[in-house]
Write an enzyme that holds these catalytic residues in place. Structure first.
Site, mmCIF file in Angstrom:
data_model
loop_
_atom_site.group_PDB
_atom_site.id
_atom_site.type_symbol
_atom_site.label_atom_id
_atom_site.label_comp_id
_atom_site.label_asym_id
_atom_site.label_seq_id
_atom_site.Cartn_x
_atom_site.Cartn_y
_atom_site.Cartn_z
ATOM 1 N N THR A 186 0.842 -1.194 0.095
ATOM 2 C CA THR A 186 -0.095 0.018 0.073
ATOM 3 C C THR A 186 0.981 1.043 -0.070
ATOM 4 O O THR A 186 2.185 1.114 0.194
ATOM 5 C CB THR A 186 -0.933 -0.021 1.401
ATOM 6 O OG1 THR A 186 -0.119 0.266 2.393
ATOM 7 C CG2 THR A 186 -1.653 -1.198 1.359
ATOM 8 N N GLU A 331 -5.944 -3.695 -0.389
ATOM 9 C CA GLU A 331 -6.392 -4.598 0.369
ATOM 10 C C GLU A 331 -7.534 -5.669 -0.190
ATOM 11 O O GLU A 331 -7.712 -6.555 0.562
ATOM 12 C CB GLU A 331 -6.723 -4.024 1.715
ATOM 13 C CG GLU A 331 -5.769 -3.548 2.526
ATOM 14 C CD GLU A 331 -5.367 -1.828 2.041
ATOM 15 O OE1 GLU A 331 -5.615 -1.656 1.158
ATOM 16 O OE2 GLU A 331 -4.658 -1.272 2.996
ATOM 17 N N LYS A 437 -4.653 12.269 -3.632
ATOM 18 C CA LYS A 437 -4.590 11.126 -4.875
ATOM 19 C C LYS A 437 -4.386 12.093 -6.091
ATOM 20 O O LYS A 437 -5.023 13.033 -6.642
ATOM 21 C CB LYS A 437 -6.096 11.131 -4.989
ATOM 22 C CG LYS A 437 -6.260 9.731 -5.886
ATOM 23 C CD LYS A 437 -6.635 8.458 -4.830
ATOM 24 C CE LYS A 437 -6.064 7.282 -5.282
ATOM 25 N NZ LYS A 437 -6.720 6.020 -4.981
ATOM 26 N N TRP A 442 -1.175 7.517 -4.760
ATOM 27 C CA TRP A 442 -1.416 8.377 -3.540
ATOM 28 C C TRP A 442 -0.096 8.929 -3.312
ATOM 29 O O TRP A 442 1.064 8.479 -3.387
ATOM 30 C CB TRP A 442 -1.437 7.304 -2.144
ATOM 31 C CG TRP A 442 -2.782 6.539 -1.891
ATOM 32 C CD1 TRP A 442 -2.970 5.106 -2.131
ATOM 33 C CD2 TRP A 442 -4.055 7.321 -1.868
ATOM 34 N NE1 TRP A 442 -4.288 4.904 -1.957
ATOM 35 C CE2 TRP A 442 -5.019 6.022 -1.900
ATOM 36 C CE3 TRP A 442 -4.551 8.494 -1.704
ATOM 37 C CZ2 TRP A 442 -6.487 6.216 -1.483
ATOM 38 C CZ3 TRP A 442 -6.096 8.826 -1.609
ATOM 39 C CH2 TRP A 442 -6.626 7.544 -1.353
HETATM 40 P P1 AMP Z 1 -5.417 1.860 -3.715
HETATM 41 O O1 AMP Z 1 -5.141 0.970 -2.614
HETATM 42 O O2 AMP Z 1 -3.973 2.602 -3.788
HETATM 43 O O3 AMP Z 1 -5.982 1.120 -4.791
HETATM 44 O O4 AMP Z 1 -6.353 3.073 -3.218
HETATM 45 C C1 AMP Z 1 -7.770 2.514 -2.547
HETATM 46 C C2 AMP Z 1 -8.362 3.914 -2.275
HETATM 47 O O5 AMP Z 1 -8.779 4.449 -3.508
HETATM 48 C C3 AMP Z 1 -9.872 3.613 -1.877
HETATM 49 O O6 AMP Z 1 -9.934 3.312 -0.372
HETATM 50 C C4 AMP Z 1 -10.699 4.774 -2.203
HETATM 51 O O7 AMP Z 1 -10.266 5.649 -1.188
HETATM 52 C C5 AMP Z 1 -10.008 5.117 -3.460
HETATM 53 N N1 AMP Z 1 -10.878 4.760 -4.560
HETATM 54 C C6 AMP Z 1 -10.611 3.690 -5.459
HETATM 55 N N2 AMP Z 1 -11.592 3.724 -6.263
HETATM 56 C C7 AMP Z 1 -12.268 4.752 -6.296
HETATM 57 C C8 AMP Z 1 -13.602 5.242 -6.674
HETATM 58 N N3 AMP Z 1 -14.139 4.625 -8.057
HETATM 59 N N4 AMP Z 1 -13.895 6.541 -6.254
HETATM 60 C C9 AMP Z 1 -13.407 7.019 -5.288
HETATM 61 N N5 AMP Z 1 -12.436 6.498 -4.530
HETATM 62 C C10 AMP Z 1 -12.002 5.541 -5.051
#
Ligand code: AMP
Length: 548
Positions: A186, A331, A437, A442
């Site tokens: 992550t 996750e 973001k 991130w």
């Molecule tokens: P990651 O583990 O880097 O893929 O980030 C996961 C996070 O991305 C999630 O907990 C959300 O906060 C955000 N996220 C993923 N998909 C979306 C979406 N379609 N709309 C808004 N936030 C999203």
């Protein structure tokens, strides 16, 4: 009493074996660094995967050992996914866009024994050499290794390793379906990144569930372009779910600008492409400038951050491309929800686009729960917002190194705040974390604040995300300097540029008298956001919209 069916463990290698037998002529097309196209079939891919399996067996590795990759989306990276899993090894995809120090921290933390990398990342690997503590074998994903400067290790060329092996199928070892096959880190919300280790079982089940008609609706009749990188949560599992159904695959390699992606999409008659909103923005900007349309694209899979209403409008209403809005996280392997309509949802008195902004229903296998701060379950009424909790066979239980993931009651707190309507459609309304973001990746505000306060003249620092027309959000650093200091924003930016990956450097720095604090003395980000609610970043100007 038990059921009386065969006990066949779920196994990643069975996916590509199925594709090679049942879709032998389906193609995998990759854009090479030279811009040429490499094209072969699932049958040829499987032959090379067997050769690679034999080559890996010679490296004296133990089951469960981690094989790191620093690579774009291409056929060799795809082969590595399968040969490592088939041999009982773990494919550890590392994001090459991270700062070199983070790449080595992650590789050391997971004790990677082999590092496979695209030639483009040779300079990065050179920089890391003295830092990597566990890597014994370096493999360049190319046909020669001649330009490796004198160093403490040998560099082997991928194609030479394969060429040394005989052709023909391989008897893959029998593996426990719960044994590991993949690893992603992550992005470090509170401190260091955490590793999520996927199992054969979780990966195969996720592939089945994400291919379903009301998930990504994948089939052998599709040509699919995974733009989302194979180092970003395994390209949303597409390298597994596409061979599962025998879809034709188009890998874009390192050419991720709008024009290149659009051209490849048209040339290869792609029907479904998957990427974060920033990538789609690039494609749509190109399409707008060139005045062209899409001749083959039927569906756009968008996730990683929220798809904006204007993007939904452009794709759906101007170009007739159906948007599949999806939500997930590292996750969750990563897919948790996809927005596909049901007969009942179609009866809802909401505008289609507003409805499409929702992230959708849980895919089969994933359970949702909404809780308020006190842990009370919240109703699915489309209004009550709460912490979004999930559970399911492809949700993390424990992070690498034994760090707790799921709660003792079996639910995993996603860190997202959401609503769920009576039809099960979930919508992310906020995030409980303060990450920024940027283009689907991130940026940790904590890391940026630490880097800023490492400057002797910086007393305190706070970082917040500011909306950006191209990258969704970019960081703004707000600092208090020490009395008597004449540090200016430009000098501080230069200081940070030496310590951070280029795209992590804040787009703007504001020096202020004081930062807002809460009752316990903690920085109040909510207040800081209010203060800078109308802030316009200098990089938001139209002529500054190129890749950071
Ligand atoms: P990651 O583990 O880097 O893929 O980030 C996961 C996070 O991305 C999630 O907990 C959300 O906060 C955000 N996220 C993923 N998909 C979306 C979406 N379609 N709309 C808004 N936030 C999203």
């Amino acid at each position: 009493m038990l059921g009386s069916m065969m006990e066949v463990p779920l196994n990643v290698i069975s996916i590509i074996r199925h594709a090679a037998s049942n879709h032998p002529q389906a193609e995998i097309v990759s854009r090479e660094p030279s811009n040429q196209l490499h094209c072969y079939t699932y049958a040829s891919a499987y032959r090379r995967i067997c050769q690679l399996g034999r080559a890996l067996a010679r490296l004296n590795l133990q089951q469960g050992d981690r094989i790191a990759t620093l690579a774009w989306n291409n056929y060799r990276h795809f082969e590595l996914y399968y040969a490592t899993a088939g041999m009982g090894l773990v494919c550890h995809t590392i994001n090459p866009r991270l700062h070199a120090a983070d790449v080595s921290w992650i590789a050391n933390h997971s004790q990677d024994r082999v590092l496979c990398f695209d030639r483009a990342f040779l300079p990065l690997v050179m920089e890391l050499l003295s830092e990597l503590q566990s890597v014994e074998h370096f493999i360049v994903l190319d046909d020669s290794a001649t330009d490796w400067p004198p160093a403490r290790v040998d560099l082997q060329a991928y194609e030479r390793l394969l060429a040394a092996e005989s052709d023909g199928t391989l008897d893959w070892p029998t593996l426990d379906e719960n044994s590991p096959c993949g690893l992603c880190y992550t992005s470090g919300t509170t401190g260091k990144p955490k590793g999520v280790t996927y199992s054969h079982r979780s990966t195969v089940l996720h592939a089945y569930a994400s291919a379903l008609p009301d998930s990504f609706r994948l089939s052998a009749r599709e040509t699919v372009m995974p733009i989302v990188p194979m180092f970003h949560v395994n390209a949303w599992g597409l390298p597994y779910s596409l061979p599962l159904v025998g879809a034709r695959i188009v890998f874009p390699g390192e050419y991720l600008d709008g024009q290149s992606l659009y051209t490849l999409c048209e040339q290869q008659q792609v029907t479904l492409a998957a990427g974060v909103p920033t990538v789609w923005l690039g494609i749509l900007e190109h399409v707008k400038k060139s005045g062209h349309g899409f001749s083959s694209l039927e569906r756009a899979l968008i996730g990683g951050s929220a798809a904006s209403e204007s993007m939904l409008h452009t794709l759906e209403e101007l170009h007739g491309v159906e948007v599949l809005h999806a939500w997930g996280m590292t996750e969750i392997s990563p897919t948790g929800a996809v927005n596909q309509p049901t007969p009942a949802s179609r009866q809802q008195p909401v505008e289609t686009l507003a409805f499409k902004k929702k992230q959708g229903r849980a895919i089969p296998g994933i359970l949702f729960r909404l809780e308020d701060e006190a842990g009370e379950e919240q109703p699915w009424d489309g209004k009550s917002a709460g912490h979004l909790l999930v559970r399911g066979p492809w949700v993390v239980d424990t992070y690498a190194g034994g760090i707790a993931g799921a709660r003792p009651d079996g639910w995993f707190d996603t860190g997202d705040i959401a609503t769920i309507d009576p039809h099960g459609f979930m919508q992310i309304v906020d995030r409980s974390k303060d990450l920024i973001k940027s283009g689907g990746e991130w940026i940790s505000s904590v890391t940026l604040e630490d880097a800023a306060t490492a400057h002797p003249d910086v007393l305190e620092a706070g970082v917040i995300g500011i909306p950006h027309p191209k990258w969704v959000e970019r960081p703004l650093l707000v600092c208090v300097t020490r009395d008597g200091s004449n540090l200016d924003a430009q000098a501080l930016k230069a200081f940070l540029s030496e310590r951070l990956a280029k795209w992590w450097v804040p787009d703007a720095i504001e020096l202020v008298e004081r930062l807002p604090h809460g009752a316990t003395g903690k920085l109040l980000k909510t207040e800081l956001r209010k203060q800078f609610a109308h802030y316009i970043l200098p990089t938001a100007a139209a002529n500054e919209l190129e890749q950071p």
